[in-house]
Motif scaffolding. Structure first.
Motif, PDB file in Angstrom:
ATOM      1  N   TYR A 154      48.584  45.375  55.547  1.00 41.21           N
ATOM      2  CA  TYR A 154      48.441  46.360  54.471  1.00 41.21           C
ATOM      3  C   TYR A 154      47.878  47.694  54.944  1.00 41.21           C
ATOM      4  N   GLY A 155      47.150  47.710  56.037  1.00 43.21           N
ATOM      5  CA  GLY A 155      46.633  48.969  56.568  1.00 43.21           C
ATOM      6  C   GLY A 155      45.841  49.743  55.523  1.00 43.21           C
ATOM      7  N   GLN A 156      46.180  51.011  55.370  1.00 41.02           N
ATOM      8  CA  GLN A 156      45.457  51.901  54.451  1.00 41.02           C
ATOM      9  C   GLN A 156      45.679  51.551  52.979  1.00 41.02           C
ATOM     10  N   ARG A 157      46.663  50.730  52.692  1.00 43.26           N
ATOM     11  CA  ARG A 157      46.884  50.326  51.302  1.00 43.26           C
ATOM     12  C   ARG A 157      45.790  49.387  50.817  1.00 43.26           C
ATOM     13  N   LEU A 158      45.065  48.746  51.749  1.00 46.20           N
ATOM     14  CA  LEU A 158      44.018  47.784  51.391  1.00 46.20           C
ATOM     15  C   LEU A 158      42.659  48.479  51.387  1.00 46.20           C
ATOM     16  N   VAL A 159      42.025  48.514  50.236  1.00 47.85           N
ATOM     17  CA  VAL A 159      40.696  49.113  50.089  1.00 47.85           C
ATOM     18  C   VAL A 159      39.627  48.118  50.520  1.00 47.85           C
ATOM     19  N   GLY A 160      39.834  46.850  50.177  1.00 47.20           N
ATOM     20  CA  GLY A 160      38.855  45.821  50.521  1.00 47.20           C
ATOM     21  C   GLY A 160      39.348  44.450  50.118  1.00 47.20           C
ATOM     22  N   ALA A 161      38.590  43.439  50.543  1.00 43.87           N
ATOM     23  CA  ALA A 161      38.935  42.055  50.226  1.00 43.87           C
ATOM     24  C   ALA A 161      37.654  41.256  50.052  1.00 43.87           C
TER      25      ALA A 161
ATOM     26  N   ASP B 112      36.724  52.365  31.830  1.00 38.66           N
ATOM     27  CA  ASP B 112      37.113  51.022  31.400  1.00 38.66           C
ATOM     28  C   ASP B 112      36.015  50.039  31.793  1.00 38.66           C
ATOM     29  N   GLY B 113      35.730  49.117  30.916  1.00 39.27           N
ATOM     30  CA  GLY B 113      34.803  48.064  31.286  1.00 39.27           C
ATOM     31  C   GLY B 113      35.474  47.133  32.278  1.00 39.27           C
ATOM     32  N   PRO B 114      34.706  46.445  33.100  1.00 41.13           N
ATOM     33  CA  PRO B 114      35.317  45.525  34.060  1.00 41.13           C
ATOM     34  C   PRO B 114      35.998  44.364  33.349  1.00 41.13           C
ATOM     35  N   SER B 115      37.094  43.899  33.922  1.00 43.72           N
ATOM     36  CA  SER B 115      37.798  42.744  33.369  1.00 43.72           C
ATOM     37  C   SER B 115      37.007  41.468  33.676  1.00 43.72           C
ATOM     38  N   SER B 116      37.427  40.393  33.061  1.00 43.09           N
ATOM     39  CA  SER B 116      36.779  39.100  33.311  1.00 43.09           C
ATOM     40  C   SER B 116      36.857  38.715  34.779  1.00 43.09           C
ATOM     41  N   LEU B 117      37.962  39.033  35.425  1.00 44.39           N
ATOM     42  CA  LEU B 117      38.100  38.725  36.846  1.00 44.39           C
ATOM     43  C   LEU B 117      37.014  39.440  37.645  1.00 44.39           C
ATOM     44  N   TRP B 118      36.840  40.733  37.401  1.00 44.67           N
ATOM     45  CA  TRP B 118      35.811  41.481  38.122  1.00 44.67           C
ATOM     46  C   TRP B 118      34.415  40.956  37.811  1.00 44.67           C
ATOM     47  N   LEU B 119      34.151  40.586  36.570  1.00 47.43           N
ATOM     48  CA  LEU B 119      32.846  40.031  36.208  1.00 47.43           C
ATOM     49  C   LEU B 119      32.592  38.728  36.966  1.00 47.43           C
ATOM     50  N   GLU B 120      33.611  37.906  37.053  1.00 51.19           N
ATOM     51  CA  GLU B 120      33.484  36.633  37.759  1.00 51.19           C
ATOM     52  C   GLU B 120      33.242  36.851  39.253  1.00 51.19           C
ATOM     53  N   VAL B 121      34.008  37.756  39.842  1.00 53.79           N
ATOM     54  CA  VAL B 121      33.852  38.031  41.269  1.00 53.79           C
ATOM     55  C   VAL B 121      32.466  38.605  41.552  1.00 53.79           C
ATOM     56  N   ALA B 122      31.985  39.472  40.669  1.00 48.23           N
ATOM     57  CA  ALA B 122      30.664  40.092  40.875  1.00 48.23           C
ATOM     58  C   ALA B 122      29.548  39.053  40.920  1.00 48.23           C
ATOM     59  N   MET B 123      29.733  37.950  40.219  1.00 49.02           N
ATOM     60  CA  MET B 123      28.698  36.916  40.181  1.00 49.02           C
ATOM     61  C   MET B 123      28.607  36.154  41.501  1.00 49.02           C
ATOM     62  N   THR B 124      29.735  35.797  42.067  1.00 49.28           N
ATOM     63  CA  THR B 124      29.748  35.004  43.300  1.00 49.28           C
ATOM     64  C   THR B 124      30.927  35.441  44.158  1.00 49.28           C
ATOM     65  N   HIS B 125      30.627  36.004  45.302  1.00 46.63           N
ATOM     66  CA  HIS B 125      31.681  36.470  46.197  1.00 46.63           C
ATOM     67  C   HIS B 125      31.152  36.569  47.622  1.00 46.63           C
ATOM     68  N   GLU B 126      32.091  36.714  48.519  1.00 47.42           N
ATOM     69  CA  GLU B 126      31.783  37.019  49.910  1.00 47.42           C
ATOM     70  C   GLU B 126      32.714  38.157  50.314  1.00 47.42           C
ATOM     71  N   ILE B 127      32.136  39.294  50.681  1.00 47.38           N
ATOM     72  CA  ILE B 127      32.948  40.431  51.115  1.00 47.38           C
ATOM     73  C   ILE B 127      33.602  40.069  52.446  1.00 47.38           C
ATOM     74  N   LEU B 128      34.906  40.237  52.510  1.00 48.90           N
ATOM     75  CA  LEU B 128      35.665  39.934  53.723  1.00 48.90           C
ATOM     76  C   LEU B 128      36.050  41.203  54.476  1.00 48.90           C
ATOM     77  N   SER B 129      36.271  42.272  53.735  1.00 48.43           N
ATOM     78  CA  SER B 129      36.647  43.558  54.319  1.00 48.43           C
ATOM     79  C   SER B 129      36.270  44.644  53.326  1.00 48.43           C
ATOM     80  N   ASP B 130      35.589  45.662  53.811  1.00 47.45           N
ATOM     81  CA  ASP B 130      35.182  46.773  52.946  1.00 47.45           C
ATOM     82  C   ASP B 130      34.839  47.982  53.811  1.00 47.45           C
ATOM     83  N   PRO B 131      35.843  48.559  54.472  1.00 44.07           N
ATOM     84  CA  PRO B 131      35.560  49.617  55.440  1.00 44.07           C
ATOM     85  C   PRO B 131      34.881  50.858  54.858  1.00 44.07           C
TER      86      PRO B 131
END
Length: 142
Positions: free
Chosen positions: A17-24, A88-107
């Motif tokens: 994805y190169g520059q198309r990917l902001v983070g994972a 916009d308020g965060p979606s349910s997906l973003w709320l769920e990820v914010a609770m428990t996640h591991e950053i894999l890529s975030d340049p």
């Protein structure tokens, strides 16, 4: 990143994805101690704002990237998103990820900053998690 297969998969995703990917970020049960051997690997793939999220993006994953990534890490499930707009308020997906996640890529740090902002909203009581019939959902606390 605790699993070397996940690290190799993320490298393949970044290369493709190169520059198309902001983070994972890894989320779901694999980002918690309660994962099982048969748990899938839910990966939030944050794409650039000018990258449309539509079926063709998933088709591209299925046809071009999944064969390589799934050979490294079977059961990976991509979830393509944009960083939520400020108004916009965060979606349910973003709320769920914010609770428990591991950053894999975030340049650029944009993903981490977004997840911190959302977590701050949750901690401030702006959103709350509820359950109905055993299924969790999020709602605005106002």
């Amino acid at each position: 990143m605790t699993d070397p297969r996940l690290a190799r998969a993320v490298i393949e995703i970044q290369k493709y994805y190169g520059q198309r990917l902001v983070g994972a970020a890894l989320f779901g049960s694999r980002a918690t101690p309660r994962s099982r051997a048969d748990s899938d690997w839910d990966v939030l793939l944050v794409v650039a704002d000018d990258e449309p999220i539509r079926r063709s993006l998933y088709r591209e994953w299925d046809e071009r990237l999944a064969p390589r990534v799934e050979a490294l890490l079977p059961g990976i499930s991509p979830h393509f998103v944009h960083v939520p707009a400020g108004e916009d308020g965060p979606s349910s997906l973003w709320l769920e990820v914010a609770m428990t996640h591991e950053i894999l890529s975030d340049p650029t740090g944009r993903l981490s900053a977004c997840l911190r902002r959302i977590r701050d909203l949750i901690d401030a009581g702006r959103f709350e998690q509820r359950a109905a019939h055993g299924l969790a959902y999020w709602r605005s606390a106002r």
